[in-house]
Design a protein around this motif. Structure first.
Motif, PDB file in Angstrom:
ATOM      1  N   ARG A   1       0.835  -1.216   0.000  1.00  0.00           N
ATOM      2  CA  ARG A   1       0.000   0.000   0.000  1.00  0.00           C
ATOM      3  C   ARG A   1       0.866   1.261   0.000  1.00  0.00           C
ATOM      4  NH1 ARG A   1      -3.864  -3.790  -0.863  1.00  0.00           N
ATOM      5  NH2 ARG A   1      -5.680  -2.458  -0.960  1.00  0.00           N
TER       6      ARG A   1
ATOM      7  N   ASN B   1       0.253   2.352  -3.817  1.00  0.00           N
ATOM      8  CA  ASN B   1      -1.117   2.859  -3.909  1.00  0.00           C
ATOM      9  C   ASN B   1      -1.180   4.380  -3.785  1.00  0.00           C
ATOM     10  OD1 ASN B   1      -3.849   3.247  -3.900  1.00  0.00           O
ATOM     11  ND2 ASN B   1      -4.258   2.028  -2.062  1.00  0.00           N
TER      12      ASN B   1
ATOM     13  N   LEU C   1      -3.849   5.875  -1.134  1.00  0.00           N
ATOM     14  CA  LEU C   1      -3.830   5.498   0.285  1.00  0.00           C
ATOM     15  C   LEU C   1      -4.221   6.643   1.207  1.00  0.00           C
ATOM     16  CD1 LEU C   1      -3.207   3.349   2.434  1.00  0.00           C
ATOM     17  CD2 LEU C   1      -0.816   4.080   2.361  1.00  0.00           C
TER      18      LEU C   1
ATOM     19  N   THR D   1      -8.615  -2.829   3.619  1.00  0.00           N
ATOM     20  CA  THR D   1      -8.816  -2.530   2.199  1.00  0.00           C
ATOM     21  C   THR D   1      -9.951  -1.541   2.008  1.00  0.00           C
ATOM     22  OG1 THR D   1      -8.072  -4.779   1.663  1.00  0.00           O
ATOM     23  CG2 THR D   1      -9.189  -3.562  -0.073  1.00  0.00           C
TER      24      THR D   1
ATOM     25  N   GLU E   1      -9.491   2.407   2.968  1.00  0.00           N
ATOM     26  CA  GLU E   1      -8.784   3.318   2.066  1.00  0.00           C
ATOM     27  C   GLU E   1      -9.733   4.138   1.202  1.00  0.00           C
ATOM     28  OE1 GLU E   1      -5.024   0.228   1.598  1.00  0.00           O
ATOM     29  OE2 GLU E   1      -6.212   0.791  -0.159  1.00  0.00           O
TER      30      GLU E   1
ATOM     31  N   SER F   1     -11.623   3.059  -2.127  1.00  0.00           N
ATOM     32  CA  SER F   1     -11.574   2.951  -3.586  1.00  0.00           C
ATOM     33  C   SER F   1     -12.380   1.744  -4.033  1.00  0.00           C
ATOM     34  CB  SER F   1     -10.144   2.806  -4.096  1.00  0.00           C
ATOM     35  OG  SER F   1     -10.158   2.567  -5.504  1.00  0.00           O
TER      36      SER F   1
ATOM     37  N   ASN G   1     -10.419  -1.266  -5.317  1.00  0.00           N
ATOM     38  CA  ASN G   1      -9.624  -2.090  -4.413  1.00  0.00           C
ATOM     39  C   ASN G   1     -10.115  -3.536  -4.458  1.00  0.00           C
ATOM     40  OD1 ASN G   1      -8.204   0.136  -3.661  1.00  0.00           O
ATOM     41  ND2 ASN G   1      -8.579  -0.061  -1.468  1.00  0.00           N
TER      42      ASN G   1
ATOM     43  N   THR H   1       0.438   8.696 -10.864  1.00  0.00           N
ATOM     44  CA  THR H   1       0.770   7.520 -10.080  1.00  0.00           C
ATOM     45  C   THR H   1       2.001   7.838  -9.231  1.00  0.00           C
ATOM     46  OG1 THR H   1       1.271   5.141 -10.178  1.00  0.00           O
ATOM     47  CG2 THR H   1       2.190   6.532 -11.914  1.00  0.00           C
TER      48      THR H   1
ATOM     49  N   ASN I   1      -9.448   6.311  -7.978  1.00  0.00           N
ATOM     50  CA  ASN I   1      -8.270   5.591  -8.454  1.00  0.00           C
ATOM     51  C   ASN I   1      -8.703   4.646  -9.568  1.00  0.00           C
ATOM     52  OD1 ASN I   1      -6.635   6.689  -6.232  1.00  0.00           O
ATOM     53  ND2 ASN I   1      -5.252   5.026  -6.813  1.00  0.00           N
TER      54      ASN I   1
ATOM     55  N   PHE J   1      -5.331  -2.971  -6.581  1.00  0.00           N
ATOM     56  CA  PHE J   1      -5.978  -1.669  -6.652  1.00  0.00           C
ATOM     57  C   PHE J   1      -5.547  -1.023  -7.950  1.00  0.00           C
ATOM     58  CE2 PHE J   1      -2.429  -1.955  -3.698  1.00  0.00           C
ATOM     59  CZ  PHE J   1      -1.436  -1.285  -4.407  1.00  0.00           C
TER      60      PHE J   1
ATOM     61  N   ILE K   1      -3.758   1.974  -9.751  1.00  0.00           N
ATOM     62  CA  ILE K   1      -2.620   2.744  -9.227  1.00  0.00           C
ATOM     63  C   ILE K   1      -2.659   4.221  -9.604  1.00  0.00           C
ATOM     64  CG2 ILE K   1      -1.131   0.717  -9.220  1.00  0.00           C
ATOM     65  CD1 ILE K   1       0.187   1.859 -11.796  1.00  0.00           C
TER      66      ILE K   1
END
Length: 588
Positions: free
Chosen positions: A136, A140, A143, A180, A183, A185, A188, A414, A519, A537, A539
Motif C-alpha cells: 500500500r 497505492n 492510500l 482494504t 482506504e 476505492s 480495491n 501515479t 483511483n 488496486f 494505481i
C-alpha cells in the motif's frame, strides 16, 4: 499456437488418480480425459499459477470455472459422467507471479474432497500484514486521499493486535478486508486464494433462504420456502438484520465514504462465501421476521451448499435484474416524447479501433437522428448496473449529450513509473492479453504513459488526455439520469460529467464510484507470501473533470437529486421504481 497434452495417470490404492510434476508452458492449454466412470471430484492445483478449467462433453463446453483467484489455489469440479458420452477437461493458466513461465500442476480425482485447513502461525500472518502495508505504502496513490497518516497508523496498530490473535485464514482475511475498505476505492481488491466454500463444511449447514437489502431492510427473497416471500427478516440466530448488513459491508469497497453499494451487494454476490466467512455455517437457523404487521419466528434446518446455490440462482429479485441487464446498450421509446438510452457496461470494446466501438458509434448516430427526427424533448440515460469499462466508450456517449469540450480528467498521476515489489506482482490476464509478461514490460508501458515526475508523482502524459469536442449533433432537450449503487468506474465518471455539465435530473441511489476523483486506469495485483491472499488496486489517481457542486461533498459518489425507495409491494411486483419516479417528476 495452443498445444494439448494428454496426461498419463497413476492409480493409487485409495482410488485416487493423480499426476504431478507436469510442466505447462505459457499460452498452452492442457487437455485431460477423466478416468473415473463414477461421480468424482476433480481437483486442479498449481503453486505457481492460477488455473482455469473447462469441462467439455462430446466436444461441447458445458462449464468453465475459475472459483479461486490465487496462485496457490485449487479448482474443484464435481464430475457426473453419463454413459456413452466423451468428457474432456481443458486447463490453462490465467495469471502468474511476476512473469509467465512454465508451471507445474497436479490433477486429482477422488470420491470425496478434504476441507482446506487454512492454518497459519501468528508470525506468518504478521509477515503477510507487514507485506500488505508495504504494498500500500509503495504502490497505492490513493492510500492517503481520504485518510490521514495518523488514521492509517492507528488502524494498522489495531490490525497487528488482531492478526496476532488470528487462528485461521478467515480471521486474517477479515482484518485485511477491513483495511482494504478503509482506504476508499471501489477498484480495491483483496480476496482469499481459494473460494471460501473450499474451507467450509460439506454438510447441510447453509442458510435455507435468500436475502435482499431493500433500503436497509432485509427481505426474504426465495419462493417456495417456509417463510412468505417479501417477509422482513429481523434477525437470524440472534444477529439483528442491521448488524448483518454492517458486518457484511466490510467485504465490499467503494470510492470515498459511499455506503449504499457496500451495504447491498453482499446479499446479491456474497451469500455463497462472505456471509459464511462472517457468520459461519449452522445446523439450524432460527429466523425472526415480520409479515403483515406481525412478528413471527421459524426454526429451519440448514441445507447443502449446492441447494443454497440453486436458491440463490433462482431468487425472486434476480428476474428483474436479468431483464435489466439483458443488453449492453439499447434505445427504447418509453412514452410520448421520451426515449431511454440504456447503458449497462462499457466493457464491450477495448478502444476506438475495436469493431465493437465503431458499431456502437453507428448506434449513437442513429439514436441522435431518431431523437431529432421525432423532435424528442426528453431523454433518459439509464446507467443502472453499469460497473464501467473502456474510457473511450463513456467519452463517446458524452459527446452526444454536451455542448462544451471536456477531458477525461483535470490531471492524473501515479506514485512511480517503475513498479515496486515486482517479485510479488501477479501478471494478470489484462497484462498477458497486451503482451506484458513481466515487470520489465510493465515498466516500459508505465514510462510511456507517465513520463513526468513532479515532487514524487508521475503525471499522465498530456497527449493521452486531450480535449474532446462535442459531436456535430447533440441532444439539447431535458435529460434524466438513472443511477444505482452499482454504478462505478467509467460509468460513474460519465455520471459525474452529466451531473456537472447538463440539465440532467439525477434519480436513484448514490453511486459506488466517486464524483470528484477516483483511483483507476491501471489495476495491479500482488500476492502475500504465506497465505497466498491476493490484493490489488488501480494505481492512478484521477481528478475528474467535474464542477464543484453544493450537494456533492468530497468522498461521495454521484448523489441523486431524487432518491428512489421501494415499497414491499413494489418488491413483490418487481416494479421499476426508477422509471416510475421519472414519470412522476414529469407530471409536476
Amino acid at each position: 499456437m495452443t498445444k494439448a497434452f494428454i496426461i498419463p495417470l497413476l492409480l493409487w490404492a485409495n482410488s485416487t488418480y493423480t499426476q504431478t510434476s507436469l510442466n505447462l508452458k505459457p499460452g498452452d492449454t492442457l487437455t485431460y480425459s477423466p478416468r473415473s466412470d463414477k461421480p468424482a471430484w476433480i481437483s486442479i492445483q498449481s503453486n505457481e499459477a492460477n488455473m482455469v478449467v473447462a469441462l467439455f462433453m462430446d466436444g461441447k463446453k458445458v462449464k468453465e470455472q475459475d472459483d479461486s483467484r490465487g496462485i496457490k489455489s485449487v479448482e474443484r469440479l464435481y464430475y457426473i459422467p453419463e454413459k456413452g458420452r466423451k468428457y474432456e477437461l481443458k486447463i490453462w493458466a490465467k495469471s502468474y507471479i511476476e512473469r509467465s513461465k512454465p508451471v507445474k500442476i497436479s490433477i486429482n480425482e477422488s470420491k470425496n474432497v478434504d476441507i482446506l485447513k487454512g492454518q497459519f502461525s501468528p508470525d506468518q500472518l504478521v509477515e503477510d500484514l507487514h507485506t500488505f502495508r508495504a504494498i500500500r505504502e509503495q504502490v497505492n496513490s490513493g492510500l492517503y486521499v481520504y485518510r490521514s497518516k495518523k488514521q492509517i497508523d492507528s488502524i494498522y496498530q489495531q490490525a497487528e493486535t488482531e492478526t496476532r490473535n488470528s487462528k485461521t485464514i478467515f480471521d486474517f482475511y477479515k482484518v485485511i478486508a477491513r483495511l482494504t475498505g478503509f482506504e476508499g476505492s471501489c477498484h480495491n481488491y483483496t480476496d482469499l486464494p481459494n473460494h471460501a466454500s473450499y474451507y467450509l463444511t460439506q454438510k447441510s449447514e447453509y442458510l435455507p433462504v435468500t436475502l435482499k437489502n431493500i433500503d436497509g431492510r432485509l427481505l426474504q427473497d426465495s419462493k417456495g420456502v417456509a417463510m412468505p416471500l417479501g417477509a422482513e427478516i429481523l434477525s437470524i440466530n440472534g444477529v439483528p438484520a442491521k448488524e448483518m448488513i454492517s458486518r457484511l459491508a466490510q467485504y465490499y469497497f467503494s470510492d470515498g465514504f459511499s455506503m449504499p453499494y457496500r451495504e447491498t451487494i453482499g446479499f446479491d454476490r456474497g451469500m455463497l462465501d462472505k456471509f459464511y466467512i462472517e457468520f459461519g455455517t449452522h445446523k439450524n437457523y432460527v429466523i425472526s421476521y415480520r409479515w403483515n404487521g406481525k412478528v413471527d419466528e421459524v426454526s429451519l434446518p440448514g441445507i447443502s451448499l449446492e441447494n443454497f446455490k440453486k436458491l440463490q440462482e433462482s431468487r425472486h429479485s434476480l428476474s428483474f435484474d436479468k431483464k435489466l441487464m439483458s443488453e449492453k446498450y439499447s434505445l427504447t421509446k418509453e412514452g410520448e416524447g421520451i426515449y431511454r438510452l440504456s447503458l449497462r457496461g462499457f466493457d464491450f470494446a477495448v478502444g476506438q479501433e475495436d469493431p465493437a466501438y465503431k458499431k456502437f458509434s453507428v448506434f449513437l448516430d442513429q439514436m441522435i437522428d431518431t431523437l431529432e427526427k421525432e423532435k424528442i424533448e426528453n431523454l433518459i440515460v439509464d446507467l443502472r448496473g453499469n460497473t464501467g469499462g473502456t474510457g473511450a466508450v463513456y467519452e463517446k456517449v458524452f459527446t452526444y449529450l454536451t455542448q462544451r469540450p471536456f477531458r477525461d480528467s483535470h490531471y492524473a498521476y501515479t506514485k512511480f513509473n517503475e513498479v515496486p515489489m515486482g517479485e510479488k506482482l501477479v501478471i494478470t490476464p489484462l497484462f498477458l492479453s497486451n503482451g506484458v509478461q513481466d515487470k520489465n514490460g510493465l515498466n516500459a508501458y508505465l514510462k510511456q504513459l507517465y513520463p513526468k515526475a513532479v515532487q514524487g508523482k508521475y503525471y499522465w502524459a498530456d497527449d493521452k488526455n486531450p480535449s474532446i469536442l462535442p459531436n456535430e449533433k447533440t441532444f439539447k432537450g431535458q435529460l434524466y439520469l438513472l443511477v444505482d449503487q452499482r454504478v462505478a468506474s467509467a460509468a460513474s465518471h460519465l455520471a459525474s460529467l452529466i451531473k456537472s455539465y447538463t440539465n440532467a435530473v439525477v434519480i436513484g441511489k448514490e453511486t459506488v464510484g466517486g464524483y470528484y476523483e477516483h483511483n483507476g486506469h491501471l489495476p495491479l495485483v500482488y500476492e502475500l507470501p504465506n497465505t497466498g491472499i491476493q490484493t490489488g488496486f488501480s494505481i492512478v489517481h484521477v481528478i475528474q473533470d467535474a464542477r464543484n457542486l453544493p450537494d456533492q461533498k468530497k468522498g461521495q459518489g454521484i448523489v441523486p437529486h431524487i432518491e428512489v425507495h421501494q415499497t414491499d409491494q413494489e418488491f413483490l411486483e418487481q416494479t421499476d421504481v426508477y422509471l416510475k419516479k421519472v414519470f412522476e417528476y414529469m407530471k409536476k
